[in-house]
Each structure stands twice: as structure tokens, then as C-alpha cells.
Design a protein around this motif. Structure first.
Motif, short mmCIF file in Angstrom:
data_model
loop_
_atom_site.label_atom_id
_atom_site.label_comp_id
_atom_site.label_asym_id
_atom_site.label_seq_id
_atom_site.Cartn_x
_atom_site.Cartn_y
_atom_site.Cartn_z
N GLY A 114 -1.08 -12.80 60.57
CA GLY A 114 0.19 -13.01 59.89
C GLY A 114 -0.01 -13.25 58.41
N TYR A 115 0.72 -14.22 57.87
CA TYR A 115 0.68 -14.52 56.44
C TYR A 115 0.39 -15.99 56.20
N ALA A 116 -0.46 -16.25 55.21
CA ALA A 116 -0.76 -17.61 54.76
C ALA A 116 -0.36 -17.74 53.30
N LEU A 117 -0.37 -18.96 52.79
CA LEU A 117 -0.04 -19.17 51.38
C LEU A 117 -1.06 -18.44 50.50
N GLY A 118 -0.56 -17.84 49.42
CA GLY A 118 -1.39 -16.99 48.59
C GLY A 118 -1.92 -17.64 47.33
N PRO A 119 -2.70 -16.91 46.56
CA PRO A 119 -3.36 -17.46 45.37
C PRO A 119 -2.39 -17.88 44.27
N ARG A 120 -1.19 -17.30 44.24
CA ARG A 120 -0.22 -17.69 43.22
C ARG A 120 0.16 -19.17 43.36
N ILE A 121 0.12 -19.68 44.57
CA ILE A 121 0.42 -21.10 44.81
C ILE A 121 -0.62 -21.97 44.12
N VAL A 122 -1.89 -21.56 44.21
CA VAL A 122 -2.96 -22.32 43.58
C VAL A 122 -2.80 -22.30 42.06
N THR A 123 -2.40 -21.16 41.53
CA THR A 123 -2.19 -21.05 40.08
C THR A 123 -1.10 -22.00 39.61
N LEU A 124 -0.01 -22.07 40.35
CA LEU A 124 1.09 -22.96 39.98
C LEU A 124 0.69 -24.43 40.15
N GLU A 125 -0.11 -24.71 41.20
CA GLU A 125 -0.57 -26.08 41.40
C GLU A 125 -1.43 -26.53 40.23
N HIS A 126 -2.29 -25.63 39.75
CA HIS A 126 -3.12 -25.95 38.59
C HIS A 126 -2.26 -26.22 37.36
N GLN A 127 -1.24 -25.39 37.16
CA GLN A 127 -0.34 -25.56 36.02
C GLN A 127 0.37 -26.91 36.09
N MET A 128 0.84 -27.27 37.28
CA MET A 128 1.53 -28.55 37.44
C MET A 128 0.58 -29.72 37.22
N THR A 129 -0.61 -29.64 37.81
CA THR A 129 -1.57 -30.74 37.67
C THR A 129 -1.92 -31.00 36.22
#
Length: 246
Positions: A56-71
Motif C-alpha cells: 500500500g502507501y506509507a508516509l513519504g519523504p516530503r513529510i520529513v522535509t516539512l518536519e525539518h523545516q518546522m523543527t
């Protein structure tokens, strides 16, 4: 319900027990048609928010990019880091910054102290709304109709672990929290662990979240009464002032 909100509901399906979703999951849990589910998976996958796996589908790398931006750059985190560091240095306790969003209180910053033990919630995971100082100090500043709606959804006074959560005493306890400006809890999420939390507000004085000190109850009692309350309320007040200037 607009299409963007429906699309974002797909992210709510990801849980520790369900790290991978598929069309059937979306149709069963959200009630969408297969055509809609396929379209949403394709759009989120093309944007990098989801990645395709055999099951199926799992969370993708764009999520990690946004998490880094937020952190690195989120205004709430940027304004609070030195305050949290000082709380930990002064007490040895864990310090948390938590944010209110969509009927959830979520830890967005955790700084561990020297007082080993469970922190009371991982970063990014919703906290128990009724059994934590971190959450209750936020609920105390919501509108009465919001509080009642949340209570009706989450409170189960007939269950043994939630006995004593009748509506009237619970609502009165929130009024008392609002009057004193902080909330103290003991052994609610974890035995032998205590916490004290104060509210954080945005530029319009709407409750935004909370700041909390957490640690062993024995360590809490080692401080003078009111000292930890003054520390956390002072830090939360300073953070509120900084947010207003952003």
C-alpha cells in the motif's frame, strides 16, 4: 466538506498499528468511493507526501522535509527553546511545549532533564485530554461549548480508570485552573510522576497550547511550594509575549 479537507483526512488514517494504508482502508474508514481513494493516493504520492510500497502507501519523504523545516524555523519553537532550556537547567525536570490543534494537544518540543522516567507523551503524539496537566490547562481556556463537546467525546465516567470524571466536578476544576493560571497533576499518566503546566496564548489571547514541567513526584516535593508553578507560568507568559511580537 471541501475537497482539500477530505484529502487531508487521509493522513488521519496513519497510526502506530496502521503505518501502511490502501484504497480499501480509505473506503472503509472514511467512506470514500474507490475512485476518490485512488485519486487521493495518486495526488499525495505525486507530491511526495506518500510513497508506494508492496502492501500500500506509507508516509513519504516530503513529510520529513516539512518536519525539518518546522523543527528549525517554526516561530513557536524558535521563541521557546531558550525558555525550555532554562527550565530544565533550573529544575532538572523535563520541559515540554505543546500545541492545541483539532481537539488534540500535541507535544512539539521536549527537552529532557536529569530526572529519568517517562516524559508523558512523545513528540507529535496527542496527549490524553482529561488526565494531564498539559491538556487540562488548555481546556480551561476554551469556550464552554467546546469543553462540553470534548468531554462528551472523551469522558467515560463508568470505566474504573475514569471514575470521578463526572461533568460538574470536572467543569469546576477547569474553572479553578483558569483562576489560578496553572494546572498540577500527580500520577495521572504515569505512577509517581507529576506535572505542572501553564497556558500559552497567541497574539489575540486565544489559547495556543501549554508549557509543562514533568518529573518524579519526589523531586517535585523537594522544591518550595509554588516555586515550580512560578517558573512555568513565568516562562509561558514570556513565550506569549514573544509570540505576539512575531
Amino acid at each position: 466538506m471541501n475537497s482539500l479537507r477530505r484529502l487531508l483526512m487521509v493522513f488521519d488514517l496513519f497510526r502506530p498499528d496502521q503505518p501502511v494504508i490502501d484504497v480499501e482502508t480509505i473506503c472503509q474508514e472514511l467512506g470514500f468511493t474507490p475512485a476518490t481513494a485512488y485519486r487521493y493516493l495518486r495526488e499525495l504520492g505525486d507530491a511526495g507526501f506518500l510513497k508506494r510500497l508492496p502492501r500500500g502507501y506509507a508516509l513519504g519523504p516530503r513529510i520529513v522535509t516539512l518536519e525539518h523545516q518546522m523543527t528549525k524555523y517554526d516561530p513557536l519553537l524558535a521563541c521557546s527553546r531558550d525558555l525550555v532550556d532554562k527550565l530544565v537547567d533550573d529544575t532538572g525536570l523535563d520541559a515540554l511545549v505543546s500545541e492545541w490543534h483539532g481537539d488534540s494537544v500535541v507535544n512539539v518540543l521536549i527537552q529532557r532533564g536529569s530526572d529519568a522516567g517517562p516524559v508523558g507523551g512523545d513528540r507529535g503524539r496527542p496527549i490524553d485530554l482529561l488526565h494531564s496537566a498539559t491538556s487540562r490547562v488548555v481546556l480551561a481556556y476554551l469556550l464552554p461549548r467546546q469543553i462540553r463537546r470534548i468531554y462528551d467525546v472523551h469522558a467515560k465516567p463508568t470505566e474504573p480508570q475514569q471514575q470521578g470524571l463526572a461533568w460538574k466536578p470536572f467543569s469546576k476544576s477547569l474553572l479553578a485552573i483558569r483562576k489560578q493560571g496553572y494546572c498540577i497533576s500527580e500520577s495521572e499518566l504515569h505512577p509517581g510522576r507529576s506535572g505542572v503546566a501553564a497556558p500559552i496564548f497567541d497574539e489575540k489571547q486565544r489559547v495556543l497550547g501549554s508549557m509543562t514541567l514533568v518529573g518524579r513526584s519526589e523531586r517535585f516535593r523537594a522544591f518550595q511550594p509554588g516555586y515550580l508553578c512560578d517558573l512555568v507560568t513565568g516562562a509561558a507568559t514570556e513565550l506569549t509575549a514573544r509570540i505576539a511580537l512575531q
